[in-house]
Design a protein around this motif. Structure first.
Motif, PDB file in Angstrom:
ATOM      1  N   ARG A   1       0.844  -1.188   0.000  1.00  0.00           N
ATOM      2  CA  ARG A   1       0.000   0.000   0.000  1.00  0.00           C
ATOM      3  C   ARG A   1       0.883   1.243   0.000  1.00  0.00           C
ATOM      4  O   ARG A   1       2.060   1.192   0.378  1.00  0.00           O
ATOM      5  N   ILE A   2       0.305   2.366  -0.410  1.00  0.00           N
ATOM      6  CA  ILE A   2       1.109   3.589  -0.487  1.00  0.00           C
ATOM      7  C   ILE A   2       1.625   3.984   0.897  1.00  0.00           C
ATOM      8  O   ILE A   2       2.697   4.587   1.020  1.00  0.00           O
ATOM      9  N   GLY A   3       0.902   3.597   1.944  1.00  0.00           N
ATOM     10  CA  GLY A   3       1.382   3.863   3.293  1.00  0.00           C
ATOM     11  C   GLY A   3       2.694   3.157   3.594  1.00  0.00           C
ATOM     12  O   GLY A   3       3.528   3.671   4.347  1.00  0.00           O
ATOM     13  N   ASP A   4       2.907   1.974   3.007  1.00  0.00           N
ATOM     14  CA  ASP A   4       4.166   1.258   3.182  1.00  0.00           C
ATOM     15  C   ASP A   4       5.314   2.043   2.561  1.00  0.00           C
ATOM     16  O   ASP A   4       6.412   2.134   3.129  1.00  0.00           O
ATOM     17  N   VAL A   5       5.056   2.612   1.382  1.00  0.00           N
ATOM     18  CA  VAL A   5       6.061   3.384   0.662  1.00  0.00           C
ATOM     19  C   VAL A   5       6.434   4.634   1.451  1.00  0.00           C
ATOM     20  O   VAL A   5       7.614   4.913   1.712  1.00  0.00           O
ATOM     21  N   MET A   6       5.428   5.373   1.836  1.00  0.00           N
ATOM     22  CA  MET A   6       5.682   6.663   2.457  1.00  0.00           C
ATOM     23  C   MET A   6       6.097   6.556   3.921  1.00  0.00           C
ATOM     24  O   MET A   6       6.771   7.447   4.438  1.00  0.00           O
ATOM     25  N   HIS A   7       5.753   5.457   4.560  1.00  0.00           N
ATOM     26  CA  HIS A   7       6.268   5.230   5.916  1.00  0.00           C
ATOM     27  C   HIS A   7       7.792   5.090   5.875  1.00  0.00           C
ATOM     28  O   HIS A   7       8.495   5.593   6.767  1.00  0.00           O
ATOM     29  N   ALA A   8       8.291   4.430   4.848  1.00  0.00           N
ATOM     30  CA  ALA A   8       9.744   4.288   4.692  1.00  0.00           C
ATOM     31  C   ALA A   8      10.397   5.648   4.509  1.00  0.00           C
ATOM     32  O   ALA A   8      11.461   5.935   5.077  1.00  0.00           O
ATOM     33  N   VAL A   9       9.771   6.507   3.709  1.00  0.00           N
ATOM     34  CA  VAL A   9      10.282   7.867   3.493  1.00  0.00           C
ATOM     35  C   VAL A   9      10.273   8.651   4.801  1.00  0.00           C
ATOM     36  O   VAL A   9      11.283   9.236   5.223  1.00  0.00           O
ATOM     37  N   GLN A  10       9.121   8.676   5.438  1.00  0.00           N
ATOM     38  CA  GLN A  10       8.927   9.499   6.636  1.00  0.00           C
ATOM     39  C   GLN A  10       9.840   9.076   7.781  1.00  0.00           C
ATOM     40  O   GLN A  10      10.482   9.926   8.427  1.00  0.00           O
ATOM     41  N   THR A  11       9.897   7.782   8.051  1.00  0.00           N
ATOM     42  CA  THR A  11      10.671   7.337   9.207  1.00  0.00           C
ATOM     43  C   THR A  11      12.161   7.595   9.003  1.00  0.00           C
ATOM     44  O   THR A  11      12.857   7.964   9.968  1.00  0.00           O
ATOM     45  N   HIS A  12      12.667   7.438   7.780  1.00  0.00           N
ATOM     46  CA  HIS A  12      14.098   7.681   7.550  1.00  0.00           C
ATOM     47  C   HIS A  12      14.419   9.161   7.732  1.00  0.00           C
ATOM     48  O   HIS A  12      15.439   9.507   8.344  1.00  0.00           O
ATOM     49  N   ALA A  13      13.558  10.030   7.212  1.00  0.00           N
ATOM     50  CA  ALA A  13      13.782  11.469   7.373  1.00  0.00           C
ATOM     51  C   ALA A  13      13.752  11.867   8.844  1.00  0.00           C
ATOM     52  O   ALA A  13      14.662  12.566   9.337  1.00  0.00           O
ATOM     53  N   GLU A  14      12.735  11.425   9.545  1.00  0.00           N
ATOM     54  CA  GLU A  14      12.564  11.840  10.935  1.00  0.00           C
ATOM     55  C   GLU A  14      13.614  11.212  11.847  1.00  0.00           C
ATOM     56  O   GLU A  14      14.051  11.830  12.816  1.00  0.00           O
ATOM     57  N   ARG A  15      14.044  10.007  11.533  1.00  0.00           N
ATOM     58  CA  ARG A  15      15.096   9.354  12.313  1.00  0.00           C
ATOM     59  C   ARG A  15      16.394  10.158  12.240  1.00  0.00           C
ATOM     60  O   ARG A  15      17.218  10.121  13.160  1.00  0.00           O
ATOM     61  N   ASN A  16      16.566  10.878  11.149  1.00  0.00           N
ATOM     62  CA  ASN A  16      17.768  11.693  10.957  1.00  0.00           C
ATOM     63  C   ASN A  16      17.578  13.143  11.384  1.00  0.00           C
ATOM     64  O   ASN A  16      18.420  13.991  11.107  1.00  0.00           O
TER      65      ASN A  16
END
Length: 248
Positions: A142-157
């Protein structure tokens, strides 16, 4: 309505995508202290013409240029200008080409000379966000899977993800359905199907995610004046995995 593309249509879209990819390769060596984004704009117009493509954005909802040139705190949709780029700037150049009736859309962020450690990290993490999202863009997710990967990597940094500007479907038009932000939760949102073609184009800020728009009605900036970077590809969802149409 989401317009699914056949294998043949996806292959036909490659030419527009490859022209965009070649443009970004060509300007990588041009971007240095002293060059203006007007010069890049002029090069873009000529480059597209020589390659049998059209600048899709000229006249799109009144937008007057072939490129968007977004410097430092500009998130997206910055107008090219005669102001020289200076050492330490970062600039995102976005271009949309139309060839054979199909669209290719890609943005890339460039360092102007030597940039700060913060800017280097922002650029690196933003590019990583793009490719982490692409890895998740497979049939059945689902698109949430895609964008969760984007969001978590950005915020983790320690960075934030712009919510107000969206990724979008691509085909005969630059903006097709679906439209979606670069944040999400696993298992949520629409399911990815074979034949979907869309952008992934994370816009990542050093500071907060909030943005403002200049009086020109286009230029989107970080509300707190912090740096912003963006990387964008047009991708096709296939049974064999995602195909990046705007990469050589």
């Amino acid at each position: 309505m989401v317009i699914l593309k056949s294998r043949t249509e996806i292959e036909e879209m490659r030419r527009a995508g490859q022209i965009v990819a070649a443009f970004h390769q060509a300007i990588a060596d041009m971007i240095r202290p002293g060059i203006t984004t007007n010069e890049i704009e002029s090069f873009a117009v000529q480059f597209l013409k020589e390659n049998g493509a059209k600048a899709y954005t000229i006249g799109y909802n009144g937008y007057p240029y072939a490129t968007c040139a977004s410097v430092n705190d500009v998130i997206a949709h910055g107008f090219p200008s005669g102001k020289p780029l200076k050492e330490g700037d970062i600039v995102t150049i976005d271009i949309v080409a139309e060839a054979d009736g199909w669209i290719g859309d890609s943005a890339w962020c460039y360092a102007v000379g030597e940039v700060s450690e913060e800017a280097r990290k922002l650029m690196r993490v933003t590019k990583e966000c793009l490719y982490l999202g692409i890895e998740k863009a497979v049939v059945g997710n689902r698109i949430g899977d895609v964008m969760h990967a984007v969001q978590t990597h950005a915020e983790r940094n320690g960075f934030s993800v712009v919510r107000d500007l969206l990724a979008h479907g691509v085909g005969r038009e630059m903006h097709e359905e679906p439209n979606f932000p670069h944040v999400g939760n696993p298992g949520k949102g629409f399911r990815l199907k074979e034949g979907m073609v869309f952008t992934i184009e994370p816009m990542i800020n050093v500071g907060k995610a909030l943005m403002t728009t200049d009086a020109d009605g286009w230029t989107a900036r970080t509300a707190d004046g912090s740096l912003s970077a963006q990387y964008e590809h047009t991708i096709a969802i296939t049974a064999d995995g995602p195909i990046i149409l705007t990469e050589q």
